[in-house]
Design an enzyme around this catalytic site. Structure first.
Site, PDB file in Angstrom:
ATOM      1  N   LYS A 127      30.281  73.502  46.172  1.00  0.00           N
ATOM      2  CA  LYS A 127      31.444  73.559  45.264  1.00  0.00           C
ATOM      3  C   LYS A 127      32.355  74.665  45.776  1.00  0.00           C
ATOM      4  CE  LYS A 127      32.872  73.801  40.445  1.00  0.00           C
ATOM      5  NZ  LYS A 127      34.124  74.505  40.793  1.00  0.00           N
ATOM      6  N   LYS A 136      27.734  70.139  38.000  1.00  0.00           N
ATOM      7  CA  LYS A 136      28.071  71.311  38.814  1.00  0.00           C
ATOM      8  C   LYS A 136      27.062  72.411  38.474  1.00  0.00           C
ATOM      9  CE  LYS A 136      31.793  72.560  35.550  1.00  0.00           C
ATOM     10  NZ  LYS A 136      33.241  72.849  35.409  1.00  0.00           N
ATOM     11  N   ARG A 183      41.437  71.403  43.224  1.00  0.00           N
ATOM     12  CA  ARG A 183      41.039  69.987  43.232  1.00  0.00           C
ATOM     13  C   ARG A 183      42.295  69.142  43.321  1.00  0.00           C
ATOM     14  NH1 ARG A 183      37.084  67.132  39.985  1.00  0.00           N
ATOM     15  NH2 ARG A 183      36.940  65.017  40.829  1.00  0.00           N
ATOM     16  N   GLU A 237      39.257  68.882  47.766  1.00  0.00           N
ATOM     17  CA  GLU A 237      39.609  70.250  47.395  1.00  0.00           C
ATOM     18  C   GLU A 237      40.542  70.812  48.459  1.00  0.00           C
ATOM     19  OE1 GLU A 237      38.513  73.278  44.383  1.00  0.00           O
ATOM     20  OE2 GLU A 237      37.811  71.228  44.656  1.00  0.00           O
TER      21      GLU A 237
END
Length: 529
Positions: free
Chosen positions: A227, A398, A232, A275
């Site tokens: 992550k 996440k 995003r 991202e």
């Protein structure tokens, strides 16, 4: 405006989602098409820009109400909302002007073009023509601060009830940069082709936060990846053009011009979820490097060289012009890998690498390495999952690393907004430096309603000074502040800025002289900045 005010009242008076949905659906079945379109726009953040400063509104409202400035300010500090204060202190309207919501929004847009005297006259006339709730809404729209407790999902659910269309189709239709000035109710909602706008993104699929590995079954059923701490976004290549949308539906195409070359490498009819990262020497830079580019409409060559960006690609949503969101993740990832393998290594796109693991303990060890490589944690996605819209529990998770924390002293308090307008919920915090306290961050979330009420009562009894809605308080209470990152900031007296600060807990057990120091903060900056 009367019908819109009635809708607002029905929504504002309840916390039940079903009641809010029913109120919206009733309104959307019967209101004028232009008013319906403006209502959807307002509830999804497409509100008119501010027409007049809050200072002028306060002056004019106090003048009309016959109140001295100090009394108006005292009223404002108690009410906590400027538009509500104005609506309450003004005398009753002497006339009633039963115009539509669209009429008043067009009036507001016209007011922004007038000289101040004419603008004042128009606003005072409007106040004198509207009953209390409508006057409140008009003033909210004047300030550009109209917000209401309605989610995008609730709006699409109400639209589905009112129009009979499926929610996923309506969610897609509401994406993009439309406004009531560029769309009609028919073209936006009634039209059958949701992809008529070539720049329109798909609704984002959002993951749920988890604190530890639960009962997720076999590791082989899952894809894990880093992550990353960026923005995003969806890259859309259609009709020979490219568009880049943020998760918040902000069109970011011009801010990252280096991504334009991807039109040369990726085929038409491609939509990639990923991202945007500042990226150099094959590794991500800090979010601080990316942040320097976020607010710019044009990027100078120096900054392009210092903080070049790539798109770290997570998922493929559209392939060869076909919506493939219903395909399982493993198939979408295979298509995505094939596309990216065909681009040169110098192009500004990378495939987000899958983390190899055979046990959940292996994955936990990989997560523990996150901060060392500039990641926020891990993303876990079930390999057979489709790409849905919104936040759905079960298939996407996440697993973030534990936040950084520091103990700080509350020195200022300010009232909140909406249902918290009568509570002091927004606090300024300081760390110790010798015998002084140095402010370094603000936070407004993380406590329970009961704790906010307790602190509010204490603030009202212990205020040292007032600065409008802000109260200076004695340095008595210590809070543990959690945050995701720290960076140098010459704009702040402390020299640092925190990323996503929030209150982790109220440290009732800790005296002020045991709170952290500025040196502690700078040591964290040296380690994690």
């Amino acid at each position: 405006m009367k019908d819109f005010a009635a809708l607002f009242t029905r929504i504002d008076e309840t916390t039940k989602t079903s009641v809010k949905t029913a109120a919206l659906a009733d309104y959307l079945r019967t209101a004028d098409d232009r008013d319906k379109l403006w209502t959807i726009a307002l509830f999804t953040g497409r509100r008119p820009k501010r027409t007049i400063t809050a200072t002028r509104l306060r002056e004019w409202a106090a003048e009309v109400a016959g109140l001295p400035d100090w009394l108006f300010e005292e009223s404002y500090s108690i009410v906590g909302d400027l538009a509500e204060t104005i609506a309450l202190v003004l005398p009753p309207a002497e006339q009633e002007d039963d115009q539509s919501l669209t009429h008043w929004i067009n009036k507001i847009k016209t007011l922004s073009t007038l000289e101040e005297d004419a603008r004042k006259a128009g606003i005072l006339n409007a106040w004198n023509s509207l009953p209390t709730t409508q006057r409140f809404l008009f003033t909210k729209l004047l300030t550009g601060g109209f917000r209401i407790g309605v989610s995008a999902k609730l709006i699409t659910r109400a639209l589905a009830q009112a129009t009979g269309q499926p929610e996923p189709e309506l969610t897609h239709k509401l994406m993009g940069n439309w406004t009531p000035d560029t769309a009609t109710w028919d073209s936006l909602i009634v039209a059958d082709d949701p992809t008529a706008d070539l720049s329109r993104p798909y609704p984002f699929y959002l993951a749920y936060q988890m604190d530890s590995i639960g009962d997720l079954g076999e590791p082989a059923d899952w894809n894990a990846e880093r992550k990353w701490d960026g923005i995003r976004g969806q890259l859309i290549i259609r009709g020979g053009e490219h568009h880049l949308w943020s998760r918040g539906e902000d069109l970011m195409t011009d801010r990252f011009p280096e991504l334009a070359q991807l039109r040369d490498y990726l085929p038409d009819g491609t939509v990639i979820d990923g991202e945007v990262l500042a990226f150099q020497n094959e590794k991500p830079l800090s979010f601080n490097a990316l942040q320097k580019r976020i607010g710019r409409k044009s990027v100078p060559k120096k900054l392009l060289a210092e903080a070049p960006v790539i798109l770290m690609a997570y998922d493929l949503l559209e392939h060869q012009g076909q919506d493939i969101r219903d395909q399982p993740l493993r198939a979408r990832r295979d298509h995505l890998k094939t596309l990216i393998d065909q681009t040169p290594g110098s192009s500004p796109i990378r495939l987000s690498s899958a983390i190899t693991f055979t046990t959940w303990d292996d994955l936990a060890k990989a997560r523990d390495q996150s901060r060392d490589i500039g990641a926020e944690g891990l993303m876990l996605k079930r390999l057979d999952s489709p790409y849905l819209s919104g936040r759905k529990r079960g298939d996407w998770w996440k697993w973030k690393i534990d936040p950084l924390t520091i103990d700080a002293v509350m020195i200022y308090a300010q009232t909140g907004h909406g249902r918290r307008a009568n509570l002091f919920t927004d606090y300024t915090f300081a760390v110790r430096q010798d015998n002084d306290l140095v402010p370094f961050t603000k936070a407004y979330s993380g406590l329970t309603d009961a704790e906010f009420r307790e602190i509010t009562a204490w603030v009202r009894k212990n205020t040292l000074q007032k600065f409008g809605p802000v109260r200076q308080v004695p340095p008595t209470h210590v809070f543990e502040i959690a945050f995701e990152g720290i960076q140098a900031s010459p704009r702040h007296k402390s020299g640092v800025a925190l990323r996503f600060p929030r209150m982790a807990r109220w440290r009732r057990d800790k005296p002020v002289n045991e709170a952290n120091t500025l040196d502690d903060l700078k040591e964290m900056l040296a380690t994690y900045g």
